[in-house]
Design a protein around this motif. Structure first.
Motif, PDB file in Angstrom:
ATOM      1  N   THR A   1      50.565  43.378  52.025  1.00 42.19           N
ATOM      2  CA  THR A   1      50.308  44.522  52.898  1.00 42.19           C
ATOM      3  C   THR A   1      50.742  45.815  52.211  1.00 42.19           C
ATOM      4  O   THR A   1      51.763  45.842  51.529  1.00 42.19           O
ATOM      5  CB  THR A   1      51.099  44.357  54.214  1.00 42.19           C
ATOM      6  OG1 THR A   1      50.670  43.157  54.848  1.00 42.19           O
ATOM      7  CG2 THR A   1      50.864  45.535  55.156  1.00 42.19           C
ATOM      8  N   HIS A   2      49.955  46.851  52.430  1.00 40.56           N
ATOM      9  CA  HIS A   2      50.261  48.158  51.851  1.00 40.56           C
ATOM     10  C   HIS A   2      50.144  49.220  52.935  1.00 40.56           C
ATOM     11  O   HIS A   2      49.225  49.166  53.756  1.00 40.56           O
ATOM     12  CB  HIS A   2      49.277  48.484  50.731  1.00 40.56           C
ATOM     13  CG  HIS A   2      49.190  47.403  49.692  1.00 40.56           C
ATOM     14  ND1 HIS A   2      50.042  47.324  48.624  1.00 40.56           N
ATOM     15  CD2 HIS A   2      48.382  46.324  49.587  1.00 40.56           C
ATOM     16  CE1 HIS A   2      49.754  46.254  47.903  1.00 40.56           C
ATOM     17  NE2 HIS A   2      48.739  45.631  48.472  1.00 40.56           N
TER      18      HIS A   2
ATOM     19  N   GLU B   1      40.399  41.420  40.231  1.00 41.37           N
ATOM     20  CA  GLU B   1      39.569  40.295  40.685  1.00 41.37           C
ATOM     21  C   GLU B   1      39.647  40.155  42.218  1.00 41.37           C
ATOM     22  O   GLU B   1      38.621  39.998  42.898  1.00 41.37           O
ATOM     23  CB  GLU B   1      40.056  39.001  40.006  1.00 41.37           C
ATOM     24  CG  GLU B   1      39.238  37.786  40.367  1.00 41.37           C
ATOM     25  CD  GLU B   1      39.791  36.511  39.729  1.00 41.37           C
ATOM     26  OE1 GLU B   1      40.975  36.505  39.318  1.00 41.37           O
ATOM     27  OE2 GLU B   1      39.024  35.529  39.646  1.00 41.37           O
ATOM     28  N   CYS B   2      40.857  40.235  42.759  1.00 39.04           N
ATOM     29  CA  CYS B   2      41.034  40.140  44.222  1.00 39.04           C
ATOM     30  C   CYS B   2      40.347  41.299  44.945  1.00 39.04           C
ATOM     31  O   CYS B   2      39.729  41.114  46.000  1.00 39.04           O
ATOM     32  CB  CYS B   2      42.515  40.128  44.584  1.00 39.04           C
ATOM     33  SG  CYS B   2      43.411  38.673  43.998  1.00 39.04           S
TER      34      CYS B   2
ATOM     35  N   GLN C   1      36.876  41.567  47.880  1.00 39.73           N
ATOM     36  CA  GLN C   1      36.804  42.248  49.181  1.00 39.73           C
ATOM     37  C   GLN C   1      35.604  43.187  49.312  1.00 39.73           C
ATOM     38  O   GLN C   1      35.301  43.654  50.403  1.00 39.73           O
ATOM     39  CB  GLN C   1      38.061  43.100  49.402  1.00 39.73           C
ATOM     40  CG  GLN C   1      39.329  42.344  49.736  1.00 39.73           C
ATOM     41  CD  GLN C   1      40.489  43.305  49.958  1.00 39.73           C
ATOM     42  OE1 GLN C   1      40.461  44.448  49.497  1.00 39.73           O
ATOM     43  NE2 GLN C   1      41.500  42.845  50.669  1.00 39.73           N
TER      44      GLN C   1
ATOM     45  N   LYS D   1      53.962  52.402  50.525  1.00 39.84           N
ATOM     46  CA  LYS D   1      54.877  51.264  50.622  1.00 39.84           C
ATOM     47  C   LYS D   1      54.037  50.038  50.291  1.00 39.84           C
ATOM     48  O   LYS D   1      53.193  49.617  51.085  1.00 39.84           O
ATOM     49  CB  LYS D   1      55.424  51.188  52.057  1.00 39.84           C
ATOM     50  CG  LYS D   1      56.741  50.445  52.170  1.00 39.84           C
ATOM     51  CD  LYS D   1      57.278  50.493  53.596  1.00 39.84           C
ATOM     52  CE  LYS D   1      57.678  49.121  54.057  1.00 39.84           C
ATOM     53  NZ  LYS D   1      57.367  48.856  55.476  1.00 39.84           N
ATOM     54  N   LEU D   2      54.240  49.521  49.092  1.00 40.56           N
ATOM     55  CA  LEU D   2      53.316  48.538  48.525  1.00 40.56           C
ATOM     56  C   LEU D   2      53.983  47.183  48.333  1.00 40.56           C
ATOM     57  O   LEU D   2      54.999  47.076  47.645  1.00 40.56           O
ATOM     58  CB  LEU D   2      52.823  49.037  47.155  1.00 40.56           C
ATOM     59  CG  LEU D   2      52.338  50.493  47.101  1.00 40.56           C
ATOM     60  CD1 LEU D   2      52.008  50.880  45.671  1.00 40.56           C
ATOM     61  CD2 LEU D   2      51.151  50.717  48.022  1.00 40.56           C
ATOM     62  N   ASP D   3      53.393  46.155  48.895  1.00 42.63           N
ATOM     63  CA  ASP D   3      53.889  44.800  48.655  1.00 42.63           C
ATOM     64  C   ASP D   3      53.661  44.374  47.211  1.00 42.63           C
ATOM     65  O   ASP D   3      54.452  43.629  46.641  1.00 42.63           O
ATOM     66  CB  ASP D   3      53.149  43.790  49.555  1.00 42.63           C
ATOM     67  CG  ASP D   3      53.847  43.595  50.890  1.00 42.63           C
ATOM     68  OD1 ASP D   3      54.888  44.234  51.128  1.00 42.63           O
ATOM     69  OD2 ASP D   3      53.339  42.795  51.706  1.00 42.63           O
ATOM     70  N   SER D   4      52.552  44.823  46.644  1.00 46.28           N
ATOM     71  CA  SER D   4      52.219  44.426  45.271  1.00 46.28           C
ATOM     72  C   SER D   4      51.731  45.643  44.498  1.00 46.28           C
ATOM     73  O   SER D   4      50.619  46.133  44.718  1.00 46.28           O
ATOM     74  CB  SER D   4      51.140  43.348  45.281  1.00 46.28           C
ATOM     75  OG  SER D   4      50.578  43.238  43.987  1.00 46.28           O
TER      76      SER D   4
ATOM     77  N   GLU E   1      48.390  44.973  42.580  1.00 51.24           N
ATOM     78  CA  GLU E   1      47.202  44.841  43.444  1.00 51.24           C
ATOM     79  C   GLU E   1      46.786  46.188  44.033  1.00 51.24           C
ATOM     80  O   GLU E   1      45.596  46.447  44.219  1.00 51.24           O
ATOM     81  CB  GLU E   1      47.447  43.814  44.560  1.00 51.24           C
ATOM     82  CG  GLU E   1      47.434  42.389  44.025  1.00 51.24           C
ATOM     83  CD  GLU E   1      47.679  41.354  45.115  1.00 51.24           C
ATOM     84  OE1 GLU E   1      47.682  41.702  46.319  1.00 51.24           O
ATOM     85  OE2 GLU E   1      47.880  40.173  44.756  1.00 51.24           O
ATOM     86  N   PHE E   2      47.744  47.044  44.348  1.00 48.13           N
ATOM     87  CA  PHE E   2      47.360  48.365  44.843  1.00 48.13           C
ATOM     88  C   PHE E   2      46.729  49.184  43.721  1.00 48.13           C
ATOM     89  O   PHE E   2      45.685  49.816  43.912  1.00 48.13           O
ATOM     90  CB  PHE E   2      48.558  49.100  45.445  1.00 48.13           C
ATOM     91  CG  PHE E   2      48.163  50.393  46.111  1.00 48.13           C
ATOM     92  CD1 PHE E   2      47.643  50.402  47.394  1.00 48.13           C
ATOM     93  CD2 PHE E   2      48.287  51.606  45.447  1.00 48.13           C
ATOM     94  CE1 PHE E   2      47.258  51.587  48.011  1.00 48.13           C
ATOM     95  CE2 PHE E   2      47.903  52.802  46.052  1.00 48.13           C
ATOM     96  CZ  PHE E   2      47.392  52.784  47.339  1.00 48.13           C
TER      97      PHE E   2
ATOM     98  N   SER F   1      43.312  48.201  43.319  1.00 45.53           N
ATOM     99  CA  SER F   1      42.433  48.680  44.385  1.00 45.53           C
ATOM    100  C   SER F   1      41.971  50.108  44.119  1.00 45.53           C
ATOM    101  O   SER F   1      40.838  50.479  44.447  1.00 45.53           O
ATOM    102  CB  SER F   1      43.165  48.625  45.735  1.00 45.53           C
ATOM    103  OG  SER F   1      43.567  47.295  46.013  1.00 45.53           O
ATOM    104  N   VAL F   2      42.842  50.905  43.520  1.00 46.16           N
ATOM    105  CA  VAL F   2      42.448  52.272  43.154  1.00 46.16           C
ATOM    106  C   VAL F   2      41.454  52.222  41.992  1.00 46.16           C
ATOM    107  O   VAL F   2      40.426  52.920  41.999  1.00 46.16           O
ATOM    108  CB  VAL F   2      43.674  53.140  42.803  1.00 46.16           C
ATOM    109  CG1 VAL F   2      43.245  54.592  42.594  1.00 46.16           C
ATOM    110  CG2 VAL F   2      44.757  53.066  43.877  1.00 46.16           C
TER     111      VAL F   2
END
Lengths: 328, 328
Positions: free
Chosen positions: A266-267, B18-19, B23, B274-277, B280-281, B284-285
């Motif tokens: 989650t972000h 890849e993830c 999406q 506030k990033l869990d990963s 991965e964030f 996403s950018v």
């Protein structure tokens, strides 16, 4: 050479633009246009003329960007397309339901005049819109929440003042802490209108007025208050003046989204504003986009644009090299 | 037709890309390229080939955008200009001092190849840079503060692991609450390095190692720890694995600025993540800007760009009409 700015409409927003121009080394206030008798309008800036709005077109070669500071209800739908034929224009049109129509009218006019017209600039629409777009594009699987306040809602304050027995009043829109917390915790809650915001009213009653009736009338007012938890305080005229004469506002745009092969992470992306003066901040955004309008038109671009269509570098006084070295 | 994406480099960031592609309905993962033996790399996505990086150029007509997922120290300075000759590329180059040089190299290569190269994409540089630029352009008279954390710093974790007697370790960068508060209160404080961030280390010592010496060595390490308040915890290997195996991160960009004729009003603009990963964030950018690279190149644009040069609408799958109606 500085960018020559005209201001059309000299209320709170127009004065905010005037103040913002004073701070900017690359801009100069060329003239202010008003529908009032120009002789009755006195500016903060020395040696800048005030003209009737009817004279504006005569100054089309002396002004690089006209910043339109009228209201969205009746002024801007007419003024922006009209002046976009002669000037690069920027406005703060914020009637969400009519933005598309306004866009088309301004697009036609500004293409005809070979000018750039930038609409719906400010913080919402404006900076909040940008943050909704960026956050949604990055976190595709998620939900976006917009909260407003704590701040003064002009529309709701006006509504209070129309109630029988009310002499004066001010309304604050306040986001509910529980709702903000649930969103920040990544819970993606479904929030009703009542769960998102609280409305707090400070009311000056006429002498002898029925306060219980005023309170009940306010709380039941459709569209404005009936769907909200509303708190009504009765205060004196002096208290209203002393404690509630500012125009603060602000709010939050929060996107909560998931990433990962099984959406396991989650972000939270949060953008917030805390503004001492709503019109002065809106004016500061208008002025940054006036710089963009000027530059885009210099490059030969024409037509209507929103914040979505404009690369961020156009807003800054820094060169591309300076931006990469200093801000990237 | 979907945008065909290639991933070059299959570590945490590559897997994040890849993830993210999974999406997105408008994208498809075409191939992954690696410097390892392709047979040893197994993807999360089924039926996508893994090739040696040497074969990439042969697929130049099958891939619309190549996302470069190598490191900034040695991979990207070579790879991005090399592949920009053949592909639209996006990278996350984050060595601030060398961005200008990297920009020039990529610009030359991508113009030569008639492609678009977007560099320094992610959250810092990236989303944080955008927020610094927007906030500074709007609030010209003010100060901008960037805080990082709470999150894992890979560089500092690596530094800990190089200390004699250390078996494993993880370092969290933590913004100091007092500093955040002073900035949010509009005090425009002058903050030293020590006042802005705290460093918290979780260390697994080798059996029989001198813990006092390890702690002293870490705290005195120049550039990494000596200018900070550093806390060192010794924990077991099991605890490290159980409690500290994630890669969370985040931070804050806050601008505090003044408006008004006498600068009497204060405004606070705050952007936070506030990033869990972290990877991965960042991924996403990268993917959102891959969409922009594809579209810009379709329009005939070439050369190197950063987030500053790209209008926000290019990042979204929505049409201009949908954006105006839904997000403005």
């Amino acid at each position: 050479m500085s960018i020559r700015i005209g201001i059309l409409g000299y209320g709170n927003l127009g004065r905010g633009v005037e103040c913002a121009i004073k701070q900017r080394a690359d801009m100069e206030l060329k003239a202010v246009f008003t529908r009032r008798d120009p002789k009755t309008v006195s500016l903060l800036t020395e040696n800048v003329p005030v003209y009737s709005v009817d004279e504006a077109v005569n100054m089309k070669d002396d002004i690089d960007v006209m910043i339109l500071c009228g209201g969205s209800a009746t002024d801007l739908p007419v003024q922006t397309p009209e002046f976009a034929k002669y000037f690069n224009v920027v406005d703060s049109f914020d009637t969400h339901a009519k933005i598309q129509e306004h866009f088309e009218n301004v697009d036609k006019a500004s293409k005809e005049g070979k000018k750039v017209g930038i609409i719906s600039i400010g913080w919402d629409p404006g900076m909040f819109s940008l943050n909704r777009l960026y956050a949604e594009s990055v976190l595709e699987d998620g939900a976006t929440y917009t909260f407003w306040g704590k701040g003064v809602s002009q529309g709701h304050s006006d509504a209070i003042r129309r109630v029988e027995g009310v002499k004066d009043g001010k309304q604050y829109t306040i986001p509910k802490e529980e709702a903000l917390k649930a969103v920040r915790d990544g819970e993606n809650p479904q929030l009703t209108t009542r769960e998102k915001h609280l409305r707090e009213c400070f009311v000056v009653a006429e002498e002898g007025a029925d306060k219980a009736k005023i309170e009940a009338t306010i709380k039941a007012m459709p569209n404005y208050f009936d769907e909200y938890d509303t708190i009504v305080h009765f205060i004196t005229e002096e208290e209203l003046k002393r404690d509630h004469s500012g125009i603060p506002h602000g709010g939050f745009v929060i996107r909560s989204g998931k990433t990962g092969w099984n959406n396991e992470n989650t972000h939270i992306v949060e953008y917030s504003l805390k503004l001492d003066s709503n019109p002065e901040f809106t004016a500061s955004v208008l002025v940054a986009y006036a710089r963009a309008a000027y530059r885009l038109n210099k490059e030969g671009q024409t037509g209507c644009k929103t914040a979505f269509d404009i690369a961020p570098a156009y807003l800054s006084t820094k060169t591309p090299d300076e931006l990469r070295k200093g801000l990237l």
